[in-house]
Write a protein that holds these residues in place. Structure first.
Motif, PDB file in Angstrom:
ATOM      1  N   UNK A 119       4.317  -7.047  13.029  1.00  0.00           N
ATOM      2  CA  UNK A 119       3.554  -6.258  13.994  1.00  0.00           C
ATOM      3  C   UNK A 119       4.162  -4.861  14.025  1.00  0.00           C
ATOM      4  N   UNK A 120       3.327  -3.853  13.962  1.00  0.00           N
ATOM      5  CA  UNK A 120       3.800  -2.471  13.974  1.00  0.00           C
ATOM      6  C   UNK A 120       3.276  -1.773  15.220  1.00  0.00           C
ATOM      7  N   UNK A 121       4.179  -1.119  15.958  1.00  0.00           N
ATOM      8  CA  UNK A 121       3.806  -0.378  17.162  1.00  0.00           C
ATOM      9  C   UNK A 121       3.881   1.115  16.853  1.00  0.00           C
ATOM     10  N   UNK A 122       2.771   1.808  17.087  1.00  0.00           N
ATOM     11  CA  UNK A 122       2.657   3.231  16.723  1.00  0.00           C
ATOM     12  C   UNK A 122       2.309   4.033  17.969  1.00  0.00           C
ATOM     13  N   UNK A 145       8.307 -10.500  14.167  1.00  0.00           N
ATOM     14  CA  UNK A 145       8.990  -9.374  13.520  1.00  0.00           C
ATOM     15  C   UNK A 145       8.205  -8.119  13.911  1.00  0.00           C
ATOM     16  N   UNK A 146       8.854  -7.178  14.581  1.00  0.00           N
ATOM     17  CA  UNK A 146       8.158  -6.009  15.123  1.00  0.00           C
ATOM     18  C   UNK A 146       8.850  -4.726  14.681  1.00  0.00           C
ATOM     19  N   UNK A 147       8.049  -3.756  14.223  1.00  0.00           N
ATOM     20  CA  UNK A 147       8.576  -2.446  13.849  1.00  0.00           C
ATOM     21  C   UNK A 147       7.957  -1.356  14.705  1.00  0.00           C
ATOM     22  N   UNK A 148       8.553  -0.158  14.646  1.00  0.00           N
ATOM     23  CA  UNK A 148       8.083   0.958  15.466  1.00  0.00           C
ATOM     24  C   UNK A 148       7.935   2.232  14.632  1.00  0.00           C
ATOM     25  N   UNK A 149       6.828   2.930  14.846  1.00  0.00           N
ATOM     26  CA  UNK A 149       6.630   4.281  14.297  1.00  0.00           C
ATOM     27  C   UNK A 149       6.201   5.159  15.463  1.00  0.00           C
ATOM     28  N   UNK A 150       7.080   6.036  15.928  1.00  0.00           N
ATOM     29  CA  UNK A 150       6.817   6.803  17.140  1.00  0.00           C
ATOM     30  C   UNK A 150       6.604   8.292  16.837  1.00  0.00           C
ATOM     31  N   UNK A 151       5.765   8.912  17.675  1.00  0.00           N
ATOM     32  CA  UNK A 151       5.493  10.341  17.641  1.00  0.00           C
ATOM     33  C   UNK A 151       4.836  10.785  16.327  1.00  0.00           C
ATOM     34  N   UNK A 152       3.689  10.173  16.026  1.00  0.00           N
ATOM     35  CA  UNK A 152       2.946  10.532  14.810  1.00  0.00           C
ATOM     36  C   UNK A 152       1.476  10.818  15.170  1.00  0.00           C
ATOM     37  N   UNK A 153       1.264  11.534  16.278  1.00  0.00           N
ATOM     38  CA  UNK A 153      -0.086  11.789  16.770  1.00  0.00           C
ATOM     39  C   UNK A 153      -0.896  12.729  15.909  1.00  0.00           C
ATOM     40  N   UNK A 166       3.752   2.009   4.946  1.00  0.00           N
ATOM     41  CA  UNK A 166       4.307   1.125   5.969  1.00  0.00           C
ATOM     42  C   UNK A 166       3.203   0.577   6.862  1.00  0.00           C
ATOM     43  N   UNK A 167       2.231   1.418   7.220  1.00  0.00           N
ATOM     44  CA  UNK A 167       1.104   0.969   8.031  1.00  0.00           C
ATOM     45  C   UNK A 167       0.335  -0.145   7.327  1.00  0.00           C
ATOM     46  N   UNK A 168       0.131   0.021   6.033  1.00  0.00           N
ATOM     47  CA  UNK A 168      -0.667  -0.936   5.278  1.00  0.00           C
ATOM     48  C   UNK A 168       0.077  -2.234   4.979  1.00  0.00           C
ATOM     49  N   UNK A 169       1.371  -2.275   5.275  1.00  0.00           N
ATOM     50  CA  UNK A 169       2.149  -3.501   5.064  1.00  0.00           C
ATOM     51  C   UNK A 169       2.145  -4.403   6.296  1.00  0.00           C
ATOM     52  N   UNK A 170       1.646  -3.899   7.428  1.00  0.00           N
ATOM     53  CA  UNK A 170       1.655  -4.668   8.675  1.00  0.00           C
ATOM     54  C   UNK A 170       0.514  -5.684   8.710  1.00  0.00           C
ATOM     55  N   UNK A 171       0.686  -6.713   9.526  1.00  0.00           N
ATOM     56  CA  UNK A 171      -0.381  -7.709   9.729  1.00  0.00           C
ATOM     57  C   UNK A 171      -1.216  -7.375  10.956  1.00  0.00           C
ATOM     58  N   UNK A 172      -0.604  -6.760  11.944  1.00  0.00           N
ATOM     59  CA  UNK A 172      -1.289  -6.295  13.151  1.00  0.00           C
ATOM     60  C   UNK A 172      -0.651  -4.963  13.539  1.00  0.00           C
ATOM     61  N   UNK A 173      -1.480  -4.013  14.000  1.00  0.00           N
ATOM     62  CA  UNK A 173      -0.958  -2.715  14.437  1.00  0.00           C
ATOM     63  C   UNK A 173      -1.410  -2.452  15.867  1.00  0.00           C
TER      64      UNK A 173
END
Length: 247
Positions: A119-122, A145-153, A166-173
């Motif tokens: 899961x990716x949190x953006x 398993x959770x990842x973070x991508x912050x401040x990409x507005x 990295x975005x395209x490797x996630x199962x849920x965003x």
């Protein structure tokens, strides 16, 4: 003690029938007068009940935790005040707290990772991090398993595009954004997985405390986007976890 443990204890003569019956009575829910604790939720939904701390006084929160702790549940509390955490920490030394998102956690047993992917949190901006961290800690607590991508507005969209792989490797965003709330649409156009949009109350006057971001996300032209309520990081993290555990 869950249902399997209870039946096993009775089968092995470790508890008598009266004690087993007493425990079974409390399985569906336990009435504390001010709260009905749903001990059965773990069996029905796969996750224990979560405590929404806002609006509850310290004694009520501690009373709920005490009963859940007795059952051996892992405990998650959202919107918990720092002063409340400090009182709880003095009782349960395995209590953890995140000041940014006001999440409280007590783990009675190790969390098993049952997610099928990541899961990716953006976030759109740094100001969205308190809500995004609520997503992150909720999803981690529920075994992902959770990842973070912050401040990409969208004001500097090259920052987001740089992370496309990295975005395209996630199962849920999960995309968390305030202001005009455009970021989920952009992310939705880059990936082939579910996107959960979380509008935040971050923004100037005409933002209407997140209403403008909510309406933008509801009207997204990108497919595969669902939207939760304003600032509802917990709801987004919970939904992302459910999706991530599907076969």
């Amino acid at each position: 003690m869950d249902l399997r443990e209870l039946l096993s204890e009775f089968k092995n003569d470790n508890i008598d029938i009266e004690e087993a019956l007493d425990k079974l009575k409390k399985l569906p829910y336990e009435d504390l007068g001010y709260a009905n604790i749903d001990h059965h939720r773990q069996i029905r939904n796969g996750y224990p009940e979560v405590i929404y701390c806002e609006g509850k006084n310290d004694e009520q929160i501690i009373g709920i935790i005490e009963k859940m702790y007795e059952k051996g549940s892992n405990i998650l509390g959202t919107r918990c005040r720092l002063e409340t955490y400090e009182k709880i920490k003095s009782i349960y030394d395995n209590c953890e707290y995140d000041k940014t998102c006001k999440i409280l956690k007590i783990n009675n047993h190790p969390i098993e990772n049952k997610g099928k992917g990541k899961i990716l949190v953006v976030t759109g901006g740094t100001s969205d991090i308190p809500v995004a961290d609520e997503v992150y800690h909720t999803a981690k607590f529920l075994g992902n398993d959770v990842g973070r991508i912050y401040d990409v507005g969208v004001a500097g969209i090259h920052r987001l595009l740089y992370r496309t792989e990295e975005l395209q490797s996630a199962r849920v965003i999960v995309v968390v954004a305030g202001m005009e709330g455009a970021l989920p649409s952009v992310v939705g156009g880059l990936v082939d997985v579910p996107v959960i949009a979380v509008p935040t109350s971050v923004g100037y006057g005409a933002n209407f405390n997140g209403l403008s971001a909510l309406l933008t996300m509801l009207n997204s032209c990108a497919s595969g986007i669902s939207v939760v309520n304003i600032d509802n990081g917990f709801g987004a993290g919970y939904l992302a976890s459910m999706i991530n555990k599907l076969d």
